[in-house]
Scaffold this motif. Structure first.
Motif, short mmCIF file in Angstrom:
data_model
loop_
_atom_site.label_atom_id
_atom_site.label_comp_id
_atom_site.label_asym_id
_atom_site.label_seq_id
_atom_site.Cartn_x
_atom_site.Cartn_y
_atom_site.Cartn_z
N THR A 63 7.15 -6.87 -3.11
CA THR A 63 7.46 -6.17 -4.36
C THR A 63 8.55 -6.96 -5.08
N THR A 64 9.03 -6.42 -6.18
CA THR A 64 10.08 -7.09 -6.93
C THR A 64 11.25 -6.15 -7.19
N ASN A 65 12.36 -6.40 -6.53
CA ASN A 65 13.62 -5.70 -6.78
C ASN A 65 13.48 -4.18 -6.72
N LEU A 66 12.84 -3.69 -5.65
CA LEU A 66 12.64 -2.25 -5.52
C LEU A 66 13.47 -1.60 -4.41
N LYS A 67 13.98 -2.39 -3.49
CA LYS A 67 14.66 -1.80 -2.34
C LYS A 67 15.88 -0.98 -2.72
N LYS A 68 16.63 -1.44 -3.70
CA LYS A 68 17.85 -0.76 -4.09
C LYS A 68 17.59 0.67 -4.53
N ASP A 69 16.57 0.86 -5.37
CA ASP A 69 16.31 2.17 -5.95
C ASP A 69 15.22 2.97 -5.23
N PHE A 70 14.30 2.29 -4.56
CA PHE A 70 13.16 2.99 -3.98
C PHE A 70 12.93 2.64 -2.51
N GLY A 71 13.97 2.12 -1.87
CA GLY A 71 13.84 1.71 -0.48
C GLY A 71 13.35 2.82 0.43
N GLY A 72 13.92 4.02 0.28
CA GLY A 72 13.52 5.14 1.12
C GLY A 72 12.05 5.48 0.97
N PHE A 73 11.56 5.46 -0.27
CA PHE A 73 10.15 5.81 -0.50
C PHE A 73 9.22 4.81 0.18
#
Length: 456
Positions: A63-73
């Protein structure tokens, strides 16, 4: 997530030509080997047969730069998949989303190390499909289309090296197209934020008002036409390519010259930063600093502004992007593709389908920190996507996109990076005053046709 005009953590535009020498798909040879994009692969990954084999083994998901905001999901999605499919292991790679994304993706593909499951936009999918690096999911699973809205499934068709249309992606989510703007800067220029223009040239006229009022203190938008070609033309119903995609046709429409004339005029008058003509930077940073009046047309741009500049977020308005005669959104969704070079293709395809199924799409698209909509029929029937309340920028964006989806066609012209760059470079020359708009459009079509004939 890569998409034209997406910005912040959801932004990038493919601008590098993918070298396709020696690429393409081929079945088994005399020694039993098969190839995809010049890479040796399992014979089951290519050809006309349905993909078979056990869903097991290690795969990578990019993915692209998603861990910060959507890591839990996404950690939850991966955990659920691995639990449902014992023997599988998903390694999540979260790309930083910088300006070198395309070159790194190309290098990975050519080195036969492309991620097994990867989020791509239409530009990336076009290039990778033509070079033979993506799995034909419709062939490998004849029932792959069933969950998706027909228009979105149709949009996931791309052409291989032979010109054949193949489905090398699964529709993941769509975001619509909206105007985002700094209400204070518009009002200073005498532009009414409550009355967005209904045509592209009407928007350009507002850009001109801003240029005259700002006197170089701030700007209307960014100059590089790479962000607008062919998006603006799609919205104006200017046909960039012929129906078969084999020739350029944009010069046949007189509005194309008028569009280039406007771009040159606006650049000369200071509606755009002079140093942004060839820059790959989108409006995100300057908009957040209050130096650009119009932000990204991606609805989720408001999340980026809220996180990075709350004061500008409070001044941000959201309106309908002008669609001229079309009267509906033309944006294509984001896609999830499976690498034809995957060593565990059955597991990769199974995860791609799990990620994009109705349950997971519905859950993610309901996240309050993003303005996106699902591409499955079942998800769109959920009341959450049928009714949007509130008057903050996020809510306004959701309302507009929900309205757009009622008539969406998911139409978007897919240009190879080489063809897009050839067109853009000619428009840049006109904007610099080195060519007339008429000559630039004529030369752009000629160069585009030369590249199309070469298969570029």
């Amino acid at each position: 997530m890569r998409a034209r005009r997406l910005t912040g953590s959801l932004a990038c535009l493919v601008v590098l030509t993918l070298t396709a020498a020696g690429c393409g798909l081929s079945g088994g040879s005399e020694d039993g080997e098969a190839s995809a994009g010049g890479c040796k692969v399992d014979q089951g990954n290519v050809g006309s047969g349905k993909l078979t084999g056990e869903v097991k083994g290690k795969i990578t998901f990019q993915t692209t730069n998603l861990k910060k905001d959507f890591g839990g999901f996404f950690d939850g999605v991966i955990e659920s998949f691995e639990k449902a499919n014992p023997g599988t292991e998903v390694k999540w790679i979260d790309d930083p989303g910088d300006n070198t994304f395309t070159s790194r993706t190309v290098a990975d593909a050519q080195a036969c190390t492309l991620a097994d499951v990867i989020n791509v936009n239409s530009d990336t999918a076009t290039a990778l499909t033509k070079a033979g690096y993506l799995l034909d999911v419709a062939t490998k699973d004849p029932g792959a289309s069933k969950p998706f809205v027909p228009a979105f499934w149709k949009s996931s068709t791309f052409k291989d090296a032979s010109g054949k249309s193949v489905h090398t992606a699964l529709p993941w989510y769509t975001g619509g197209i909206v105007l985002t703007y700094n209400k204070d800067l518009l009002e200073k220029a005498g532009v009414d934020p409550q009355k967005p223009p209904t045509t592209m040239f009407g928007l350009f006229a507002d850009y001109e008002k801003i240029a005259k009022a700002a006197d170089g203190k701030y700007f209307a938008t960014m100059a590089n036409p790479v962000w607008r070609i062919p998006a603006d033309w799609d919205q104006m119903n200017i046909r960039t390519l012929s129906a078969d995609g084999e020739s350029a046709t944009f010069a046949d429409d007189p509005r194309t010259v008028e569009w280039v004339e406007w771009m040159a005029k606006l650049y000369k008058e200071g509606a755009m930063p002079k140093d942004s003509l060839s820059s790959s930077n989108d409006p995100s940073t300057l908009y957040s600093q209050g130096k650009v009046a119009y932000g990204s047309t991606n609805p989720s741009f408001v999340r980026f502004v809220k996180q990075n500049s709350p004061s500008v977020y409070d001044k941000t308005g959201v309106g309908q992007q002008p669609f001229d005669a079309l009267g509906h959104t033309t944006g294509a969704p984001q896609y999830i593709s499976v690498a034809a070079t995957s060593k565990n293709a059955p597991a990769a395809l199974a995860f791609a389908q799990f990620l994009t199924n109705a349950r997971n799409q519905t859950a993610w698209c309901k996240d309050p920190n993003v303005v996106i909509f699902p591409t499955t029929t079942e998800s769109l029937d959920d009341p959450f996507f049928q009714k949007a309340d509130g008057d903050d920028p996020f809510s306004e964006a959701r309302k507009l996109v929900a309205e757009q989806l009622k008539t969406a066609t998911a139409y978007q012209t897919n240009l190879s990076p080489a063809v897009q760059n050839a067109i853009v470079s000619q428009v840049q020359l006109a904007m610099q005053g080195d060519k007339s708009a008429e000559q630039a459009v004529k030369d752009a079509q000629k160069k585009a046709n030369e590249l199309l004939k070469q298969g570029s």
